[in-house]
Write an enzyme that holds these catalytic residues in place. Structure first.
Site, short mmCIF file in Angstrom:
data_model
loop_
_atom_site.label_atom_id
_atom_site.label_comp_id
_atom_site.label_asym_id
_atom_site.label_seq_id
_atom_site.Cartn_x
_atom_site.Cartn_y
_atom_site.Cartn_z
N TYR A 84 0.63 -1.59 0.37
CA TYR A 84 0.05 -0.21 0.11
C TYR A 84 1.27 1.41 -0.44
O TYR A 84 0.55 2.30 -0.20
CB TYR A 84 -0.73 0.08 1.26
CG TYR A 84 -1.59 -0.84 1.10
CD1 TYR A 84 -2.34 -2.21 0.07
CD2 TYR A 84 -2.94 -0.42 1.91
CE1 TYR A 84 -3.50 -2.73 -0.08
CE2 TYR A 84 -3.99 -1.77 1.84
CZ TYR A 84 -4.11 -2.67 1.10
OH TYR A 84 -5.22 -3.19 1.17
N ASP A 109 -6.22 -6.45 4.82
CA ASP A 109 -7.29 -5.25 5.14
C ASP A 109 -8.31 -6.87 4.51
O ASP A 109 -9.40 -6.61 4.89
CB ASP A 109 -6.60 -4.50 3.79
CG ASP A 109 -7.79 -3.65 3.46
OD1 ASP A 109 -8.29 -3.78 3.74
OD2 ASP A 109 -7.36 -3.08 2.25
N ASP A 155 -4.36 -17.72 0.82
CA ASP A 155 -5.09 -18.33 0.84
C ASP A 155 -6.02 -19.39 2.02
O ASP A 155 -7.59 -19.20 1.83
CB ASP A 155 -4.98 -18.68 -0.32
CG ASP A 155 -3.18 -19.58 -0.42
OD1 ASP A 155 -3.07 -19.66 0.66
OD2 ASP A 155 -3.12 -20.74 -1.40
N LYS A 169 1.87 -15.61 2.55
CA LYS A 169 2.65 -15.68 1.37
C LYS A 169 3.96 -16.51 0.93
O LYS A 169 4.29 -15.82 -0.81
CB LYS A 169 1.90 -15.11 0.18
CG LYS A 169 1.84 -15.89 -1.47
CD LYS A 169 0.13 -16.91 -0.87
CE LYS A 169 0.23 -17.45 -2.64
NZ LYS A 169 -0.63 -18.77 -2.58
N ASP A 179 -11.95 -7.40 7.34
CA ASP A 179 -13.12 -7.99 6.61
C ASP A 179 -14.03 -9.04 6.72
O ASP A 179 -15.01 -9.20 7.14
CB ASP A 179 -13.28 -7.14 5.67
CG ASP A 179 -13.43 -5.78 5.14
OD1 ASP A 179 -13.41 -5.19 6.90
OD2 ASP A 179 -13.37 -4.78 4.84
#
Ligand code: NAD
Length: 358
Positions: free
Chosen positions: A137, A248, A224, A192, A252
């Site tokens: 980001y 992020d 994942d 990852k 959620d």
């Protein structure tokens, strides 16, 4: 010891919900000074900026910030730097708030609110620790360029850069290990590492920091798989720590497991445990001013404020138990109402929590 707390209600339902949290904080018998200032659209209206210097100064000089929510569709046409949401980014940057703590708790009384089967989610209590100021980001370089060679030569290409410096990973690791040490002592680091160098580096640092926390059991999971396990068996987790991008998305997802956005608090902390505490939801302009918003996420944010910035865990427990008690009494704001329960307003919910504190 006396503590100053900045109260920044913001826009929309911000005033209604922070008012209830302030009543709860004021009823605990602690030596607190609560000082209020405008932020977001409310500050733009008065000062022409969503984060005016006076508000920022109050935030800087306080032990913690209780934040409502900012934003309204009427500001959508403003220049980006003047939009209400910029106030949160500005506060994060100015105060170095790098650690975002988002609990996903589903009280057994609200198990029907989740889209998952009650037996999978009822009693869920997990904590996601998301790194907030690094990762792809904020990585440079980024942009759009024209490729000069390779299979896509001559084409335009959008690109971003993922990176984490060692100190950035270490400091979020410490926050997560310390949080896990106060809970069930299990920490799952999500990355990852099978594909990304940044993630392998992240994992190596996590393993290194783990040596300082022998009581906490560290595990690793690819992002994942973590996304799958969060809906398959969410109660298997205790604390999850992950980077900005993965956090992020996963935070959620975890929030939606509970089905009631009006119940979820959050905290953003810096290296000296100064923190900004806010509900996970937005300013809900559609229900603002109607006295029907759920104030519990903000009241629970106040509990996190006591636990993480003021080291008042007993008082934090008191608030959380009071919330539990009003749910047991069957009291519900409109967003969590179901047949057989009693519908209450924002202020009535505040009254009920105050009574339950006694
Ligand atoms: P939102 O979270 O404000 O609302 C989504 C839905 O949930 C709405 O139907 C709303 O009525 C409901 N809701 C939210 N909080 C509730 C509560 N406490 N009790 C009962 N119902 C509640 O998200 P949105 O509608 O996408 O955004 C509205 C504004 O909020 C936008 O301007 C957005 O930019 C801003 N926003 C701010 C923050 C923040 O301040 N941290 C976060 C997200 C969105």
């Amino acid at each position: 010891m006396s503590h100053k707390i900045a109260v920044l209600p913001g826009d929309g339902i911000g005033h209604e919900i922070t008012e209830q949290a302030v009543r709860v904080l004021s009823a605990l018998g602690l030596d607190l000074t609560l000082e209020q200032a405008p932020v977001g659209g409310a500050a733009y209206e008065i000062h022409g900026h969503p984060l005016p210097p006076s508000t920022l100064e109050l935030a800087r000089s306080s032990s913690a910030i209780l934040f409502g929510a900012v934003g309204d569709w009427k500001y959508d046409t403003l220049a980006r730097e003047l939009r209400p949401e910029q106030a949160i980014l500005g506060l994060r940057k100015a105060l170095g708030l790098f650690a975002n703590l988002r609990p996903a708790i589903l009280y057994p009384q609200l198990a029907n609110a989740s889209s998952l089967k009650p037996e999978i989610v009822s009693g869920l209590n997990i904590l996601i620790v998301r790194e907030l100021t690094g990762d792809i980001y904020f990585g440079q370089p980024r942009g759009v360029r024209t490729l000069e060679d390779g299979p896509f030569k001559g084409e335009r290409q959008g690109y971003d850069t993922m990176h984490y410096a060692e100190s950035e990973v270490r400091r979020i690791a410490h926050v997560a290990f310390q949080a896990a040490a106060k809970r069930n002592k299990r920490l799952c680091s999500v990355d990852k590492a099978n594909v990304l160098e940044t993630s392998q580096f992240w994992r190596d640092i996590m393993i290194d920091v783990a040596r300082e926390y022998p009581d906490v059991e560290l595990s690793h999971m690819y992002v994942d798989n973590a996304a799958m396990q969060l809906v398959r068996e969410p109660k298997a987790f205790d604390v999850i720590v992950t980077g900005n991008l993965f956090g992020d998305i996963l935070s959620d997802e975890a929030a939606m497991l509970t089905g009631s956005i009006g119940m979820l608090p959050s905290a953003s902390l810096n290296a000296s445990n100064q923190g900004l505490y806010e509900p996970s939801h937005g300013s809900a302009p559609d229900i603002a001013g109607k006295n029907i918003a759920n104030p519990l996420a903000t009241i629970l944010s106040a509990a996190m404020l006591l636990r993480y910035s003021l080291n008042e865990s007993t008082q934090a427990d008191r608030i959380e138990q009071a919330v539990q008690r009003v749910l047991e009494q069957g009291l519900r704001t409109a967003d969590i109402y179901e047949e057989g329960t009693t519908r209450v307003t924002t202020s009535q919910m505040g009254d009920a929590v105050l009574n339950a504190l006694k």
